[in-house]
Design a protein around this motif. Sequence first.
Motif, short mmCIF file in Angstrom:
data_model
loop_
_atom_site.label_atom_id
_atom_site.label_comp_id
_atom_site.label_asym_id
_atom_site.label_seq_id
_atom_site.Cartn_x
_atom_site.Cartn_y
_atom_site.Cartn_z
N LYS A 57 -8.97 -7.00 -4.69
CA LYS A 57 -10.28 -7.25 -4.09
C LYS A 57 -10.87 -5.97 -3.50
CE LYS A 57 -11.53 -11.31 -2.05
NZ LYS A 57 -11.45 -12.38 -1.05
N LYS A 58 -10.02 -5.08 -3.02
CA LYS A 58 -10.46 -3.79 -2.48
C LYS A 58 -10.66 -2.74 -3.58
CE LYS A 58 -7.99 -4.36 1.89
NZ LYS A 58 -6.89 -3.83 2.72
N HIS A 59 -10.51 -3.15 -4.83
CA HIS A 59 -10.65 -2.26 -6.00
C HIS A 59 -9.63 -1.13 -5.98
CE1 HIS A 59 -14.25 -4.40 -7.11
NE2 HIS A 59 -14.69 -4.25 -5.88
N ARG A 60 -8.42 -1.46 -5.57
CA ARG A 60 -7.33 -0.49 -5.59
C ARG A 60 -6.33 -0.79 -6.70
NH1 ARG A 60 -6.40 -0.31 0.87
NH2 ARG A 60 -8.30 0.84 1.36
N ARG A 73 -5.25 -9.00 -2.50
CA ARG A 73 -6.02 -8.23 -1.52
C ARG A 73 -6.31 -6.82 -2.03
NH1 ARG A 73 -2.80 -11.04 2.16
NH2 ARG A 73 -1.27 -9.37 2.27
N GLN A 74 -5.31 -6.19 -2.66
CA GLN A 74 -5.52 -4.84 -3.19
C GLN A 74 -6.52 -4.85 -4.35
OE1 GLN A 74 -4.47 -1.98 -1.91
NE2 GLN A 74 -3.35 -3.02 -0.29
N ALA A 124 0.84 -1.20 0.00
CA ALA A 124 0.00 0.00 0.00
C ALA A 124 0.87 1.25 0.00
CB ALA A 124 -0.93 -0.02 1.20
N ARG A 174 -12.15 4.17 -9.50
CA ARG A 174 -12.78 2.97 -8.92
C ARG A 174 -14.23 2.83 -9.33
NH1 ARG A 174 -10.04 4.02 -3.14
NH2 ARG A 174 -7.92 3.59 -3.84
#
Length: 182
Positions: free
Chosen positions: A44-47, A41-42, A5, A64
């Motif tokens: 899945k978080k739409h990042r 994970r990123q 991140a 996004r």
Amino acid sequence: MAALAQYMEDRLARGRAYFVREEALAALGSSPETLNMALMRQAKKHRLASPRRGFYLILRPEDRAVGAPDPARWIDPLMKYLRHDYCVALLRAAAFHGAAHQVPMVFQVIVPRQMRSVEMGRHRLEFVYQNPSAFAKVNRPDWLGSLKSEAGYAQVAGIELTLLDCARYFHKAGVSTAWPRS
């Protein structure tokens, strides 16, 4: 992984909304498995979004909602990553030159090799194959223009080349040859 991140934030702060997997591995010093889990994970978080394996787009909050940034912002880095020559063409080039009455629904790119189309969120990127010898003949620097984006400059067909491409690939340019039925 907080390190990923932070790496993504650092890339955005430097004006780079994309990265390559190998660069992230070298910068973070993590194992490939750990990085893969963090990337998932990123995503899945739409990042994050990935138009091709190993190439990632960092999604800003405004991107996004539509699932990905405009392809004009990342086509040049993607094609450099893939080591392919390209030319933004057809309807998108016509829109760039002011000859379109609305924004095209498809971002079309002419390439000298077969490539699959990419669909990310509301954006669709279509690769139109052109014979490599014909591509080398018509995509000369004096017939190309530059499309400025946040990632740099993308190669776009000039006015004459856009007209030639629209005539050559009329079936891809949205021009119908069928007469209206009465």
